[in-house]
Design a protein around this motif. Sequence first.
Motif, mmCIF file in Angstrom:
data_model
loop_
_atom_site.group_PDB
_atom_site.id
_atom_site.type_symbol
_atom_site.label_atom_id
_atom_site.label_comp_id
_atom_site.label_asym_id
_atom_site.label_seq_id
_atom_site.Cartn_x
_atom_site.Cartn_y
_atom_site.Cartn_z
ATOM 1 N N ILE A 156 28.643 -13.500 13.674
ATOM 2 C CA ILE A 156 27.514 -12.642 14.056
ATOM 3 C C ILE A 156 27.666 -12.154 15.493
ATOM 4 O O ILE A 156 27.345 -11.007 15.813
ATOM 5 N N PHE A 201 20.612 -13.447 5.992
ATOM 6 C CA PHE A 201 21.757 -14.241 5.548
ATOM 7 C C PHE A 201 21.678 -14.480 4.033
ATOM 8 O O PHE A 201 22.678 -14.392 3.325
ATOM 9 N N GLU A 236 30.006 -19.441 11.748
ATOM 10 C CA GLU A 236 29.066 -18.398 11.320
ATOM 11 C C GLU A 236 28.454 -17.695 12.535
ATOM 12 O O GLU A 236 28.274 -16.470 12.535
ATOM 13 N N CYS A 289 26.450 -14.083 6.076
ATOM 14 C CA CYS A 289 26.657 -14.006 7.528
ATOM 15 C C CYS A 289 27.739 -13.002 7.918
ATOM 16 O O CYS A 289 27.789 -12.559 9.063
ATOM 17 N N ILE A 303 22.964 -22.769 12.073
ATOM 18 C CA ILE A 303 24.136 -22.319 11.333
ATOM 19 C C ILE A 303 25.372 -22.935 11.984
ATOM 20 O O ILE A 303 25.291 -23.484 13.091
ATOM 21 N N TYR A 348 16.608 -13.901 10.627
ATOM 22 C CA TYR A 348 18.041 -14.111 10.429
ATOM 23 C C TYR A 348 18.315 -14.808 9.095
ATOM 24 O O TYR A 348 19.198 -14.389 8.331
#
Length: 298
Positions: A286, A247, A282, A252, A278, A243
């Motif tokens: 996602i 990013f 954010e 994001c 995060i 991830y």
Amino acid sequence: MLNCENVVQKIFDAHSHCSNNKKGILDFFSSHINNNIFTGIVMINPFVEEIKCHKDKSHYVCIKSISKDNDMLYCTNCNKTYGAANTIFRDYNANLIEQVNIFNAKYNTKFYPFLNVASSQRMMIDEFNFFKDEYKKKFWGIKIYTGLSYNILDEIDSLDLTCPLIIHTAMRYGNQQPKNMLRFLLKYKGPILLAHFARFDLQTIQILKSKNNIFYDSSPATLLYETFYANEKSSFSCVEELYYKIFDLVGCNKVLWGSDFPFGNIRQELTILNQLNISNSERNLIAWENSKRFLNYL
């Protein structure tokens, strides 16, 4: 232990599959509802019974465009084509749409069926037009499963569509590599979701960085990490770093959470999302906000 403040309250599963039988549809809905997921994108399991070698079921069989008008089943081991494949997914796609709409009404959920096709210009256009006429407003886009396609997407001259596309990516074979679909990706005007982190094809991701219609999904982060990146040569020391890498590459606001059910584990993937370092804003991007933008992209 998870901080309760970090647990997302709303989840959109941007990448999931439903097996092609009654048990499969029941498993899909129960697994999502039990994990408090009531909306997302759903596609058939692309490994349908008809795509197999008549001589040996272990052979790799795919769909090959032998002309602009004909798609055939092709066994790479036997080097032999057999059987028309132009509409090989049609009945499965139709059944998925019908069943998902029935279960959406039954459970008050909102799952969006996508058509499964191969990397074939004819198949994409013909299937879209057929379902547009027969199933108006009951499907929402197209999943191009390159894993069962002989041809690469860059062989497609033009595609007069703008509907949302989800494209399978992998690095093992050329037909699944993002670099071999770059020309197609740059030309397509509608929203595109590159599955599986676009397999961290760094050069291609960099070229696509300025394209606002290109998104990336995280499905299934844990399985990808354990299968391809949990080794001494990998630059990733844990699944969360997949991830963090995407990013860093695209931000994001272009990443969508997906489970890849039933291949991925929904609860496991939710846990990873909730423990990412995060902000909650954010995390919400996602979890569901980016998916909303993908489906409603103009």
